[in-house]
Design an enzyme around this catalytic site. Structure first.
Site, short mmCIF file in Angstrom:
data_model
loop_
_atom_site.label_atom_id
_atom_site.label_comp_id
_atom_site.label_asym_id
_atom_site.label_seq_id
_atom_site.Cartn_x
_atom_site.Cartn_y
_atom_site.Cartn_z
CD GLU A 184 -2.77 1.33 0.00
OE1 GLU A 184 -2.87 2.44 -0.58
OE2 GLU A 184 -3.39 0.32 -0.39
CB SER B 277 -5.43 -0.70 -7.50
OG SER B 277 -6.58 -1.20 -6.86
#
Length: 110
Positions: A60, A89
């Site tokens: 992330e 993503s």
């Protein structure tokens, strides 16, 4: 070494302040990491259960860095900019899938 630590701290603070997904994943980690320690019967099991949780946070952070870089270059829509964000993503999603697979394999094999 202190400068590197200060830069890392700035990165954490920036991710916390600017990235809702990172805050959500920190919340998830606050639940999952103690669960990994509690559910693991050995050091190896605990490491296997905790590792993917930390990997999600790492991926992330990298995804957020990619998004920030793409946004810095320009806010206009571009196919490659969108692709870069989508790939980041997808990397986060794969890290969640890895977590699920490892937790299932470790916890079901008892």
């Amino acid at each position: 070494m202190l400068r590197a630590f200060a830069s890392s701290a700035k990165g954490f603070v920036g991710a916390w302040r600017e990235e809702q997904a990172f805050r959500q994943e920190i919340g998830f980690a606050c639940i999952a990491l103690p669960a990994a320690v509690w559910l693991g019967h050995s050091g190896a099991e605990r490491a296997l259960l905790a590792g993917p949780v930390l990997l999600i946070l790492i991926v992330e952070l990298l995804n957020s860095a990619i998004e920030a870089t793409v946004d810095r270059i320009g806010l206009e829509r571009h196919v490659l900019a969108g692709l870069a964000k989508d790939i980041g993503s997808a990397a986060v999603m794969l890290s969640f899938i890895l977590l699920a697979v490892i937790w299932l394999l470790v916890l079901v094999d008892r």
